[in-house]
Design a protein around this motif. Structure first.
Motif, short mmCIF file in Angstrom:
data_model
loop_
_atom_site.label_atom_id
_atom_site.label_comp_id
_atom_site.label_asym_id
_atom_site.label_seq_id
_atom_site.Cartn_x
_atom_site.Cartn_y
_atom_site.Cartn_z
N ASP A 105 0.84 -1.21 0.00
CA ASP A 105 0.00 0.00 0.00
C ASP A 105 0.88 1.27 0.00
N ASN A 106 0.21 2.41 -0.16
CA ASN A 106 0.95 3.67 -0.33
C ASN A 106 1.82 4.02 0.86
N LYS A 107 1.28 3.82 2.06
CA LYS A 107 2.08 4.25 3.23
C LYS A 107 3.32 3.38 3.39
N ARG A 108 3.19 2.11 3.03
CA ARG A 108 4.37 1.24 3.11
C ARG A 108 5.37 1.58 1.99
N GLN A 109 4.84 1.85 0.80
CA GLN A 109 5.73 2.25 -0.30
C GLN A 109 6.47 3.54 0.05
N CYS A 141 1.58 -9.61 14.97
CA CYS A 141 1.66 -8.20 14.54
C CYS A 141 1.93 -8.06 13.03
N PHE A 142 2.69 -9.01 12.47
CA PHE A 142 3.27 -8.78 11.14
C PHE A 142 2.45 -9.42 10.03
N THR A 143 2.15 -8.61 9.00
CA THR A 143 1.30 -9.05 7.89
C THR A 143 2.17 -9.34 6.66
N THR A 144 1.52 -9.90 5.66
CA THR A 144 2.19 -10.12 4.38
C THR A 144 2.66 -8.79 3.79
N GLN A 145 1.84 -7.76 3.99
CA GLN A 145 2.23 -6.41 3.52
C GLN A 145 3.52 -5.94 4.21
N ASP A 146 3.61 -6.21 5.51
CA ASP A 146 4.83 -5.83 6.24
C ASP A 146 6.04 -6.61 5.69
N ARG A 147 5.84 -7.89 5.45
CA ARG A 147 6.93 -8.70 4.91
C ARG A 147 7.39 -8.14 3.57
N LEU A 165 7.38 4.52 3.02
CA LEU A 165 8.49 4.22 3.93
C LEU A 165 9.69 3.69 3.14
N VAL A 166 9.45 2.80 2.19
CA VAL A 166 10.55 2.28 1.37
C VAL A 166 11.25 3.45 0.67
N ASP A 167 10.47 4.35 0.09
CA ASP A 167 11.05 5.50 -0.64
C ASP A 167 11.81 6.42 0.31
N ASN A 168 11.21 6.68 1.49
CA ASN A 168 11.89 7.55 2.47
C ASN A 168 13.22 6.97 2.91
N ILE A 169 13.25 5.67 3.10
CA ILE A 169 14.50 5.03 3.52
C ILE A 169 15.53 5.12 2.39
N ARG A 170 15.09 4.91 1.17
CA ARG A 170 16.02 5.01 0.03
C ARG A 170 16.68 6.39 0.01
N ILE A 171 15.86 7.42 0.20
CA ILE A 171 16.36 8.81 0.17
C ILE A 171 17.28 9.08 1.37
N ALA A 172 16.84 8.65 2.55
CA ALA A 172 17.63 8.93 3.77
C ALA A 172 18.99 8.25 3.73
N ILE A 173 19.04 7.01 3.27
CA ILE A 173 20.33 6.30 3.34
C ILE A 173 21.26 6.71 2.20
N MET A 223 7.01 -5.13 2.42
CA MET A 223 7.65 -3.83 2.65
C MET A 223 9.08 -4.02 3.13
N LEU A 224 9.27 -4.92 4.08
CA LEU A 224 10.61 -5.10 4.66
C LEU A 224 11.55 -5.76 3.66
N GLU A 225 11.01 -6.60 2.78
CA GLU A 225 11.87 -7.18 1.74
C GLU A 225 12.30 -6.10 0.75
#
Ligand code: SME
Length: 155
Positions: free
Chosen positions: A3-7, A131-137, A9-17, A139-141
């Motif tokens: 979903d958008n909020k998880r995407q 706590c952890f959903t397929t969406q979380d998995r 986070l992925v984008d924010n991490i890419r930019i931050a690191i 996202m974390l992958e």
């Protein structure tokens, strides 16, 4: 598809690191951003593979006694050996589980894969059962992929 909020986070991490030039700083920045994603993430950090042992890296959460984990130990060891993400909905029912905090109820471990090589893993503990959903998995992958790409650039 995540979903958008998880995407986001992925984008924010890419930019931050992209702005970090040291391996520890990259992992610290990623751990902090992941941890801030959910109140239910109670320990969020990295383990790094060194000579076939997982050594704790940057993390956000209570101090852990598990600073070195053999590949035959813990959910962490299992995920590294299988080279696959593991979600445990009820850690108390999983004999592999190594407790960091007595309040932990569920856990996810996602390997940092560089091709077929396990560089380390992302580990998150939650005090919430299941706590952890397929969406979380997913996202974390995706986060694991962007972290590995950055580590490759700076090493
Ligand atoms: N729970 C993990 C050990 C790491 S600590 O929780 C931070 C495991 O079972 O491998």
């Amino acid at each position: 598809m995540i979903d958008n909020k998880r995407q986001q986070l992925v984008d924010n991490i890419r930019i931050a690191i992209a702005q970090q030039h040291d391996k520890t700083d990259v992992l610290q920045a990623a751990a902090e951003l992941i941890n801030a994603f959910s109140e239910a993430f109670n320990w969020t950090g990295f383990y790094l593979m060194r000579e076939n042992v997982l050594e704790v890296g940057p993390y956000v959460g209570p101090r852990t006694e598990h600073v070195r984990i053999g590949l035959d130990k813990g959910i962490c060891g299992a995920a590294a050996l299988q080279k696959q993400s593991i979600i445990v909905d009820d850690v108390q029912a999983d004999p592999r589980f190594l407790a960091c905090a007595p309040t932990t109820r569920s856990e996810i471990v996602v390997p940092l894969l560089d091709g077929d090589t396990v560089l380390g893993e992302i580990d998150i503990d939650s005090d919430r059962p299941a706590c952890f959903t397929t969406q979380d998995r997913q996202m974390l992958e995706a986060i694991a992929d962007v972290v590995v790409m950055r580590l490759r650039e700076i090493r």
